[in-house]
Design a protein around this motif. Structure first.
Motif, mmCIF file in Angstrom:
data_model
loop_
_atom_site.group_PDB
_atom_site.id
_atom_site.type_symbol
_atom_site.label_atom_id
_atom_site.label_comp_id
_atom_site.label_asym_id
_atom_site.label_seq_id
_atom_site.Cartn_x
_atom_site.Cartn_y
_atom_site.Cartn_z
ATOM 1 N N PHE A 54 -5.126 5.111 37.666
ATOM 2 C CA PHE A 54 -4.571 4.040 36.838
ATOM 3 C C PHE A 54 -4.559 4.439 35.364
ATOM 4 C CE2 PHE A 54 -6.288 1.179 40.354
ATOM 5 C CZ PHE A 54 -5.056 1.133 41.005
ATOM 6 N N HIS A 55 -5.579 5.168 34.939
ATOM 7 C CA HIS A 55 -5.627 5.641 33.551
ATOM 8 C C HIS A 55 -4.470 6.609 33.276
ATOM 9 C CE1 HIS A 55 -7.178 7.130 29.742
ATOM 10 N NE2 HIS A 55 -7.059 8.358 30.209
ATOM 11 N N LYS A 56 -4.255 7.556 34.174
ATOM 12 C CA LYS A 56 -3.180 8.535 33.993
ATOM 13 C C LYS A 56 -1.813 7.851 34.054
ATOM 14 C CE LYS A 56 -4.387 11.235 37.356
ATOM 15 N NZ LYS A 56 -4.388 12.369 38.316
ATOM 16 N N ARG A 57 -1.669 6.895 34.962
ATOM 17 C CA ARG A 57 -0.383 6.203 35.095
ATOM 18 C C ARG A 57 -0.048 5.406 33.843
ATOM 19 N NH1 ARG A 57 0.635 1.696 39.755
ATOM 20 N NH2 ARG A 57 -0.824 0.586 38.391
ATOM 21 N N GLU A 58 -1.048 4.706 33.299
ATOM 22 C CA GLU A 58 -0.814 3.929 32.081
ATOM 23 C C GLU A 58 -0.455 4.841 30.908
ATOM 24 O OE1 GLU A 58 -3.015 0.516 29.313
ATOM 25 O OE2 GLU A 58 -4.140 1.573 30.876
ATOM 26 N N LYS A 59 -1.154 5.961 30.808
ATOM 27 C CA LYS A 59 -0.886 6.917 29.735
ATOM 28 C C LYS A 59 0.541 7.463 29.834
ATOM 29 C CE LYS A 59 -2.775 11.193 27.689
ATOM 30 N NZ LYS A 59 -1.616 12.079 27.893
ATOM 31 N N ALA A 60 0.950 7.857 31.044
ATOM 32 C CA ALA A 60 2.296 8.390 31.243
ATOM 33 C C ALA A 60 3.358 7.335 30.957
ATOM 34 C CB ALA A 60 2.445 8.913 32.678
ATOM 35 N N LEU A 61 3.104 6.101 31.377
ATOM 36 C CA LEU A 61 4.061 5.020 31.131
ATOM 37 C C LEU A 61 4.207 4.749 29.640
ATOM 38 C CD1 LEU A 61 5.900 2.756 32.191
ATOM 39 C CD2 LEU A 61 3.871 1.282 32.283
ATOM 40 N N ASN A 62 3.097 4.709 28.920
ATOM 41 C CA ASN A 62 3.146 4.448 27.483
ATOM 42 C C ASN A 62 3.903 5.547 26.748
ATOM 43 O OD1 ASN A 62 1.762 2.033 27.670
ATOM 44 N ND2 ASN A 62 -0.253 2.973 27.335
ATOM 45 N N GLU A 63 3.709 6.790 27.168
ATOM 46 C CA GLU A 63 4.436 7.901 26.553
ATOM 47 C C GLU A 63 5.936 7.746 26.776
ATOM 48 O OE1 GLU A 63 2.840 11.428 28.266
ATOM 49 O OE2 GLU A 63 0.986 11.372 27.092
ATOM 50 N N LEU A 64 6.303 7.333 27.973
ATOM 51 C CA LEU A 64 7.717 7.159 28.290
ATOM 52 C C LEU A 64 8.307 5.975 27.528
ATOM 53 C CD1 LEU A 64 10.188 7.979 29.904
ATOM 54 C CD2 LEU A 64 9.311 6.650 31.834
ATOM 55 N N LEU A 65 7.600 4.863 27.491
ATOM 56 C CA LEU A 65 8.090 3.673 26.794
ATOM 57 C C LEU A 65 8.246 3.932 25.298
ATOM 58 C CD1 LEU A 65 6.019 0.847 28.533
ATOM 59 C CD2 LEU A 65 8.452 1.365 28.834
ATOM 60 N N LYS A 66 7.336 4.715 24.747
ATOM 61 C CA LYS A 66 7.434 5.056 23.323
ATOM 62 C C LYS A 66 8.707 5.825 23.029
ATOM 63 C CE LYS A 66 4.848 7.408 19.632
ATOM 64 N NZ LYS A 66 3.613 8.186 19.304
ATOM 65 N N GLU A 67 9.120 6.665 23.959
ATOM 66 C CA GLU A 67 10.317 7.480 23.764
ATOM 67 C C GLU A 67 11.599 6.677 23.967
ATOM 68 O OE1 GLU A 67 12.593 10.814 22.853
ATOM 69 O OE2 GLU A 67 10.418 10.490 22.647
ATOM 70 N N VAL A 68 11.637 5.846 25.010
ATOM 71 C CA VAL A 68 12.885 5.137 25.319
ATOM 72 C C VAL A 68 13.125 3.986 24.355
ATOM 73 C CG1 VAL A 68 12.807 5.781 27.745
ATOM 74 C CG2 VAL A 68 11.799 3.613 27.035
ATOM 75 N N GLY A 69 12.040 3.417 23.802
ATOM 76 C CA GLY A 69 12.188 2.370 22.808
ATOM 77 C C GLY A 69 13.122 1.272 23.260
ATOM 78 N N ASN A 70 14.178 1.065 22.487
ATOM 79 C CA ASN A 70 15.156 0.017 22.791
ATOM 80 C C ASN A 70 16.446 0.590 23.368
ATOM 81 O OD1 ASN A 70 13.519 -2.130 21.828
ATOM 82 N ND2 ASN A 70 14.066 -1.584 19.726
#
Length: 237
Positions: A54-70
């Protein structure tokens, strides 16, 4: 349309190696008409703990969301996991956290050897616990399972079945894929994409083949079932 099986989250399993690749995979799916993507990184209980996953999944998701933005040219992201079946899985206290976000539906990868009654019993325990297993890439088990009643046994337990786009895209397996779909034994389509080359997100072509061979009704039915599941409806087969 929904892609129910992907390995797009960056750097968490054998899927996308980095954020750039993940974004390009999402943009490719969007261009194919996919508006929702379920993110299903592998979880192997024998190799990892729930907490670490769950820690790795959250980290990977946050990295992706930061990049895709809006960005408006990517599908909606829905968190999930692809959980390999072990006998101990049914007893995990936090098993519901592996389910598709907002639902009690769980993508389950079955072992790639001949299944015993214990494997079916584990699925039954999961089902009795209030979680509905979705069997990942059902077509990949045909070679190892000689039981002609395999699909019926899974359905009788209350499982739902997901097939990969490649099952429809290949001329060698297309006929069987369409037959199972016609018999309402395939409920979801997934690209099972891992990268942009060898295992690319080529799901749009599968939807085109389905529409050409079975008409708009089959597409509408897939969309209906997908919508019901993502709303966590108590879907009855």
């Amino acid at each position: 349309m929904v892609d129910f099986h992907t390995h797009i989250l960056p750097g968490i399993d054998d899927g996308s190696p980095d954020v750039k690749t993940s974004v390009e995979m999402l943009q490719s799916l969007y261009s194919q008409g996919i508006d929702k993507v379920v993110l299903t990184p592998h979880f192997y209980l024998a190799k990892d703990s729930s907490k670490n996953f769950f820690h790795k999944r959250e980290k990977a998701l946050n990295e992706l969301l930061k990049e895709v933005g809006n960005m408006d040219n990517i599908p909606k992201l829905i968190l999930g996991a692809e959980v390999l079946l072990y006998p101990e899985i049914s007893g995990l206290a936090d098993l519901e956290r592996f389910c598709i976000e907002g639902t009690n539906y769980l993508l389950v990868e079955m072992p790639f050897f001949k299944w015993s009654n214990n494997n079916y019993e584990t699925l039954e325990k999961i089902r009795r616990g209030g979680i509905i297993p979705i069997i990942a890439h059902i077509e990949r088990y045909f070679k190892t399972q000689k039981d002609k009643n395999m699909i019926y046994r899974l359905l009788d337990i209350g499982c739902m079945l997901q097939a990969n786009a490649s099952f429809f895209n290949s001329v060698l397996t297309r006929r069987k894929a369409l037959k199972l779909l016609r018999g309402e034994m395939i409920h979801f389509i997934g690209s099972d994409c891992h990268d942009l080359k060898k295992r690319s997100p080529n799901i749009g072509n599968a939807y085109k083949i389905i529409e050409e061979k079975h008409g708009q009704y089959s597409i509408d039915n897939l969309e209906y079932v997908s919508g019901m599941v993502l709303q966590n409806a108590n879907f009855r087969l």
